[in-house]
Design an enzyme around this catalytic site. Sequence first.
Site, mmCIF file in Angstrom:
data_model
loop_
_atom_site.group_PDB
_atom_site.id
_atom_site.type_symbol
_atom_site.label_atom_id
_atom_site.label_comp_id
_atom_site.label_asym_id
_atom_site.label_seq_id
_atom_site.Cartn_x
_atom_site.Cartn_y
_atom_site.Cartn_z
ATOM 1 N N GLN A 440 2.324 1.551 -12.236
ATOM 2 C CA GLN A 440 1.171 2.803 -12.436
ATOM 3 C C GLN A 440 0.731 2.906 -10.726
ATOM 4 O OE1 GLN A 440 -2.794 2.986 -14.469
ATOM 5 N NE2 GLN A 440 -1.674 4.423 -15.541
ATOM 6 N N ALA A 442 1.133 0.745 -6.975
ATOM 7 C CA ALA A 442 1.963 -0.481 -6.239
ATOM 8 C C ALA A 442 1.018 -1.639 -6.320
ATOM 9 C CB ALA A 442 2.108 -0.064 -4.668
ATOM 10 N N ASP A 443 -0.314 -1.544 -6.266
ATOM 11 C CA ASP A 443 -1.101 -2.879 -6.222
ATOM 12 C C ASP A 443 -0.721 -3.447 -7.690
ATOM 13 O OD1 ASP A 443 -3.156 -2.344 -3.861
ATOM 14 O OD2 ASP A 443 -2.653 -0.529 -4.700
ATOM 15 N N ILE A 445 2.083 -4.125 -9.123
ATOM 16 C CA ILE A 445 3.422 -4.636 -9.328
ATOM 17 C C ILE A 445 3.382 -6.068 -9.431
ATOM 18 C CG2 ILE A 445 4.375 -4.829 -6.978
ATOM 19 C CD1 ILE A 445 6.791 -3.436 -7.912
ATOM 20 N N PRO A 447 2.488 -8.685 -11.245
ATOM 21 C CA PRO A 447 2.812 -9.464 -12.119
ATOM 22 C C PRO A 447 4.565 -9.272 -12.672
ATOM 23 C CG PRO A 447 0.853 -8.350 -12.943
ATOM 24 C CD PRO A 447 1.346 -7.901 -11.417
ATOM 25 N N HIS A 487 -5.810 0.305 -5.283
ATOM 26 C CA HIS A 487 -5.053 1.681 -5.654
ATOM 27 C C HIS A 487 -4.314 2.305 -4.326
ATOM 28 C CE1 HIS A 487 -7.790 1.267 -8.960
ATOM 29 N NE2 HIS A 487 -6.844 1.851 -9.808
#
Length: 697
Positions: A440, A442-443, A445, A447, A487
């Site tokens: 949803q 880039a921040d 990603i 996990p 975000h």
Amino acid sequence: MNKAIAENHFMDGEVAQNDILIKAYTLMLTAREMASTYERNKDLCSKYVHSTSRGHEAIQLAAGLQLTGDDYASLYYRDESILLGIGLTPYELMLQLMAKRDDLFSAGRTYYGHPALKRDGFPIIPHQSSATGMQAIPATGMAHGIAYLEEQGLGKGDIKPIVLCSMGDGSVTEGEVSEAFQMAVLKKLPIIYLIQDNNWGISAKGNEMRAMNAFEYAAGFKGLERRAVDGSDFISSYACLKDAIEFVRTHRSPVLIHATCPLLGHHTSGVRKEWYRGDDLSLHEKNDPIPKLEKILLTRSFGKDKLEEIQAEVIEKVKADYIRASQSADPELDDFNSHEFAPTLILTESGNRSPKLAEKVMMVDAALHAIDEILKKHPEALFYGQDVGSRLGGVFREAATLAQKYGDHRVFNTPIQEAYIIGSTAGMSAVGAKAIVEIQFADYIWPGMNQLVEELSKSCYLTNGKFPVQSLIRVPIGAYGGGGPYHSGSIESTLLTIRGIKVVYPSNAADMKGLMKAAFYDPNPVVMLEHKGLYWSKLPGTTEAKSLEPDDDYVVPLGKARIVKEANQESIAAGDSVVVITYGMGVYWATEASTHFGGQIGIVDLRTLNPLDWNCITEVVNRYGKVFILTEEPLLNSFAESLAGRISKECFQQLDAPVWTMGAANLPAIPLNADLEKMMLPSAEKVKLEIELLLKY
């Protein structure tokens, strides 16, 4: 399953039962003799770390002997006996043990017991990493892909394949295993999780690592059938697997088997049992599967002479295979760097970028239309991620109407499981489904990075080209308008340290559509970075992110930059020009800044960050002499600085000035306050001031 029931479920007919018992006994002896051979030849066999199946032979053979050539498997590093059970030979396994050229799994590139098998008549076994528990997500992705293809009428006719995912009990404590279980029950997937519990995780005992065993833990996943079995008893294990396989083939829903096993060998050759096992080893030896099976065979009219004859034959076979493997060829050293990527068929731009009567579209709509056209043309394609389903259609409306058009089985929401979203695509690819997924922001990603690095990026290389992972991962990125610290981040430099993935970053609608299509058709993992601030061209100076919409056949090959603007020849010839090499939002900062310098500025949009269009870069560096690398990321240790360093080294004689770099301030996050955000980020005005400094050289 108790022993009486197991006997009844084992196999119809005494002859068939005896045949399978003798085969299992022969292969158990084979696994034991292989382990003994490795111990007797430590100098050669301990050169590379390896593990064996000693103690786990019964449950593993019960599984391996019942898998078919239509099935799929994801195994763990101790599953040597499963590989023997499906029909591989000691010689073939030893080639991997010794990292030989003819190792059928990886040509000497990966550890023993890490199979990657694609052979007619055998289960398909894609690459899986050595990280315990991580194989659960790609394996579940395989089952997910099988279920999807069957739903689409694209399955293998009447054949109902299953997936076997094998793991040690200690790995069940991994969070990613929970994500896999959750999706397996949520989507009713045809998978068996075979959990082999020897109560050890290297030197840690079970009671140090977990509050419950895997059977107890699985009770929390509603819809996950559970079985418990003595994994040292072959008949009970065979009957349990037979029952589970029949259930999954028929009901197309998941089963977990918890098998207790002794650990009779070392954890690995690098962590030896005598260092820490003590009396525990003698306790485990009481459950050795081989003496247990010998007792059963002796009660079934197999004489001791017959069993000794089998043992002698096994010893000779293993000895001969060992000598043959040890004398086989080592890998060709000149081939060490092959198969980073599988070759792509899209090498040139094709289709119509600006058709007659075409209307201008925003980037977000170009992306939406590209996915729409892909789904329309390719029934094997599906799209999933957080909030992309019918109710919302993506938080940026980038998936609007797709679920309504193609159904909730093709375009659907996932839980908040970035690891599953990314890692499942490896399994999808292995079974022939083509997944488009979205993270949803880039921040978010991070996990999923475990799966991206260990499962997706390494698969093609470590399987010697057999299992490239086709995966299109969409990632909205970038800062604008007070999106705040969670975000707004830029992550491309981190992604670009991962070998084996491609990274694409379009800056306008036409490129968005053309690159999206090329990324889908690429047989490798592709991360598509999509700047949120360019989606709707709402930011000042980004009007040109809108473009005429290309036709359905338009593709832009990955790895080809675009020259957005050229300086005039007079300025270039006079050494009074600058070329700005950039991507994403940087294209618009540079374009606006260039209006202050007449015809002195050229602009290159990289479009793809890996593979990089080095030919284009060197060509413009040679012509301009002054180079400005512009990024939205914090500059320190970034891709931009790396590129500047490479240009400085390889194009030194053509440079008329230091390679200039500019990026965001070196801070850990984008602040929420819009004015603070502006202070941190580059802008057209800041770029203008830096170009003025560079032109003074």
